[in-house]
Design a protein around this motif. Structure first.
Motif, PDB file in Angstrom:
ATOM      1  N   ILE A 154       0.857  -1.184   0.000  1.00  0.00           N
ATOM      2  CA  ILE A 154       0.000   0.000   0.000  1.00  0.00           C
ATOM      3  C   ILE A 154       0.894   1.233   0.000  1.00  0.00           C
ATOM      4  N   GLN A 155       0.909   1.938  -1.123  1.00  0.00           N
ATOM      5  CA  GLN A 155       1.774   3.105  -1.284  1.00  0.00           C
ATOM      6  C   GLN A 155       0.929   4.359  -1.476  1.00  0.00           C
ATOM      7  N   GLY A 156       1.591   5.510  -1.411  1.00  0.00           N
ATOM      8  CA  GLY A 156       0.888   6.763  -1.625  1.00  0.00           C
ATOM      9  C   GLY A 156       1.364   7.847  -0.676  1.00  0.00           C
ATOM     10  N   ASP A 157       0.704   9.007  -0.766  1.00  0.00           N
ATOM     11  CA  ASP A 157       1.059  10.148   0.072  1.00  0.00           C
ATOM     12  C   ASP A 157       0.017  10.374   1.166  1.00  0.00           C
ATOM     13  N   GLY A 158      -0.747   9.341   1.458  1.00  0.00           N
ATOM     14  CA  GLY A 158      -1.840   9.471   2.414  1.00  0.00           C
ATOM     15  C   GLY A 158      -1.452   9.287   3.863  1.00  0.00           C
ATOM     16  N   GLU A 159      -0.164   9.045   4.161  1.00  0.00           N
ATOM     17  CA  GLU A 159       0.318   8.837   5.518  1.00  0.00           C
ATOM     18  C   GLU A 159      -0.562   7.799   6.223  1.00  0.00           C
TER      19      GLU A 159
END
Length: 289
Positions: free
Chosen positions: A39-44
């Motif tokens: 699970i990747q992304g910039d959603g912290e």
């Protein structure tokens, strides 16, 4: 799977984005490997909410969670007395990672299990290698004692703020979870339970959302519109309501003088929709502390 988005919203993760395709790819993964979702992304911590909600939406009987950044792991439900070897020496306590992974393996023998490993960037690199071996060999070693995982029942969710070990990443299916929804939804007045003459107000709001690169969800819009109808009277009120109700709103961006016309238009359309002859327009974004 058609109601995955709605089910995830019920369990704490709401998004305009649809993850049906990614989840189908995960579930149809290689049968002789542990199916793994990176699970990747910039959603912290939004990524953590995604993992937890997805596990619940899949109606998984057993959901286990481990956070590598937790300096004080939670106390286990069962505390075993310290063991000794054949020489009478006390054995060291079982590491929290070993404890939870061995539990996941054991539970997967009979029932569906999701193991969420969060904040992997805080883990020793050697743990990345061990997790890769778990995926590949379907086996976890604790002091030379093997725990076997059933690949038909065990799902592994990995969350890291940094790059994973290359071999570990190759074994995973990646999904992106952003700070805000990538898909912007334009809702009609009827979908929000409003009269048809609310269309101009919604148009003004959608223009404002486009200017600040925001993608509010349906529930966020519903709550915001309640505030608009009951409380918002000025541009300052509008900024507070937007920041208070819509995830991903950049508060500093809202104070940009270039946004004043868009904010003013929302107030004007709100006044017309509510049929208010006069509304006090705030002095602008500089009033917001």
């Amino acid at each position: 799977m058609s109601s995955l988005r709605e089910s995830m919203a019920e369990h704490g993760f709401e998004s305009n984005d649809d993850y049906d395709f990614q989840v189908r790819c995960l579930l149809k993964g290689t049968p002789n490997r542990i199916r793994t979702l990176s699970i990747q992304g910039d959603g912290e911590r939004r990524k953590t909410a995604f993992a937890t909600a997805l596990a619940h939406a899949l109606e998984t009987p057993h959901i286990l969670y481990h956070d590598f950044s937790d300096e004080v792991p939670p106390t286990p439900e069962v505390i075993l007395p310290p063991g000794t070897d054949e020489y009478g020496r006390k054995a060291s306590p079982v590491d929290p990672l070993d404890d939870i992974v061995s539990q996941a393996c054991a539970l997967s023998e009979a029932e569906s299990t999701v193991l969420i490993l969060d904040q992997l960037q805080a883990a020793d690199f050697r743990e990345h290698i061990r997790i890769h071996r778990l995926i590949r060999d379907r086996r976890w070693l604790v002091r030379d004692a093997p725990y076997h995982a059933n690949p038909r029942n065990l799902l592994l969710f990995l969350i890291s703020e940094a790059s994973l070990y290359h071999a570990l990443q190759r074994e995973s299916f990646r999904v992106w979870v952003g700070r805000v929804s990538e898909r912007r939804v334009t809702l009609s007045p009827a979908e929000l339970g409003l009269k048809p003459d609310a269309a101009l107000l919604l148009d003004a709001l959608n223009d404002l959302f486009g200017a600040v690169d925001a993608s509010p969800t349906r529930s966020e819009m519903a709550r915001l519109l309640d505030d608009l109808a009951s409380h918002v009277q000025t541009e300052e009120h509008l900024i507070h309501a937007l920041f208070g109700r819509c995830e991903g709103i950049d508060r500093d961006r809202m104070k940009d003088p270039e946004l004043r016309p868009a904010l003013s238009r929302v107030i004007e359309q709100l006044r017309d929709y509510l049929d208010i002859e006069q509304i006090v327009v705030g002095r602008g974004c500089e009033d917001v502390e």
